[in-house]
Design an enzyme around this catalytic site. Sequence first.
Site, PDB file in Angstrom:
ATOM      1  N   PRO A 192       0.835  -1.205   0.000  1.00  0.00           N
ATOM      2  CA  PRO A 192       0.000   0.000   0.000  1.00  0.00           C
ATOM      3  C   PRO A 192       0.867   1.252   0.000  1.00  0.00           C
ATOM      4  O   PRO A 192       1.944   1.268   0.592  1.00  0.00           O
ATOM      5  CB  PRO A 192      -0.785  -0.112   1.296  1.00  0.00           C
ATOM      6  N   GLU A 193       0.415   2.285  -0.678  1.00  0.00           N
ATOM      7  CA  GLU A 193       1.113   3.566  -0.666  1.00  0.00           C
ATOM      8  C   GLU A 193       0.228   4.577   0.068  1.00  0.00           C
ATOM      9  O   GLU A 193      -0.859   4.234   0.530  1.00  0.00           O
ATOM     10  CB  GLU A 193       1.452   3.968  -2.110  1.00  0.00           C
ATOM     11  N   LYS A 206       3.820   5.262   6.283  1.00  0.00           N
ATOM     12  CA  LYS A 206       3.124   4.018   6.614  1.00  0.00           C
ATOM     13  C   LYS A 206       2.810   3.914   8.094  1.00  0.00           C
ATOM     14  O   LYS A 206       2.324   2.879   8.557  1.00  0.00           O
ATOM     15  CB  LYS A 206       3.948   2.833   6.137  1.00  0.00           C
ATOM     16  N   GLN A 244       4.440  -2.425   9.047  1.00  0.00           N
ATOM     17  CA  GLN A 244       5.459  -3.224   8.356  1.00  0.00           C
ATOM     18  C   GLN A 244       4.794  -4.010   7.234  1.00  0.00           C
ATOM     19  O   GLN A 244       3.949  -3.469   6.530  1.00  0.00           O
ATOM     20  CB  GLN A 244       6.195  -4.143   9.345  1.00  0.00           C
ATOM     21  N   ARG A 301      12.648  10.908  11.115  1.00  0.00           N
ATOM     22  CA  ARG A 301      13.440  10.558   9.931  1.00  0.00           C
ATOM     23  C   ARG A 301      12.661  10.816   8.640  1.00  0.00           C
ATOM     24  O   ARG A 301      13.257  11.086   7.602  1.00  0.00           O
ATOM     25  CB  ARG A 301      13.840   9.080  10.034  1.00  0.00           C
ATOM     26  N   ASN A 345       5.952   2.920  -5.414  1.00  0.00           N
ATOM     27  CA  ASN A 345       6.324   2.593  -6.785  1.00  0.00           C
ATOM     28  C   ASN A 345       5.316   3.034  -7.847  1.00  0.00           C
ATOM     29  O   ASN A 345       5.693   3.507  -8.906  1.00  0.00           O
ATOM     30  CB  ASN A 345       6.582   1.088  -6.902  1.00  0.00           C
ATOM     31  N   ARG A 401      12.879  -2.071  -8.628  1.00  0.00           N
ATOM     32  CA  ARG A 401      11.416  -2.110  -8.696  1.00  0.00           C
ATOM     33  C   ARG A 401      11.005  -1.905 -10.141  1.00  0.00           C
ATOM     34  O   ARG A 401      11.680  -1.200 -10.890  1.00  0.00           O
ATOM     35  CB  ARG A 401      10.799  -0.994  -7.837  1.00  0.00           C
TER      36      ARG A 401
END
Length: 255
Positions: A2-3, A46, A63, A118, A162, A245
Amino acid sequence: MPEGPEIRRVADQLETAIADQPLTEAWFAFPALIGEQVQAIETRGKALLTHFSNGLTLYSHNQLYGVWRIVTPETELQTTRQLRVRLATADRAILLYSASDIELLNADTLAAHPFLNRIGPDVLSSALTVDEVRQRLLSPRFRRRKFSGLLLDQAFLAGLGNYLRAEILWLAQLLPHHRAQDLTEDQLTAFSDALLSVPRHAYRMRGTMKKYHHEAAFQFEVFHRQGKKCRRCSTVIEKGTLSSRPFYWCPGCQH
Ligand SMILES: [Zn+2]
């Protein structure tokens, strides 16, 4: 995988299920949350941040295997997955299975959280502007990076992945070896705009699938369209590999 748009959709559904109702159950080890309310569920790439009325925040990162379910409070799901979180109100319960990272944070530990510090701003945050994206692109940290890697780096912008990488580059008519420092002003404007408009469009369209509204769902222009004609210039779409990818592009109008 999932994006950002798919993750934000899940957060919307969870929020609709339990927000603004007193919690009757907060499993496990979160007794401080009973009687409190979920005020909002924020996405940061995420990670999901569930904000409670007492100022605490539940951080969860799924994850690869984590999955949320929404059920009525009395439902017992038959599953071999490990239940990690269960938050219930009088009407609904949300259950998180198999996720790896779960932490209950206060304002200080939230501000100091290593993962959240981050990653870059989330592409689906309504507070993020095209101007800020443009400044980020041109900053010393990112201006020399090729878009192939930059668009998958959550430290640049969180929520891209992606399919969004391929669709953003197609819309801006750019190629993955380009770098921000080499673009013209017009290209920079088009690219900064596409970095926000493509994920936001995907988020809106995936929420109104045909089965609900008889509207078109999000339409890929290049992703998974190798061998088909580009809708902008009629050249045949190609497929290759980039940063390990799959990558899709139109050799006719991306240059
Ligand atoms: Zn084309």
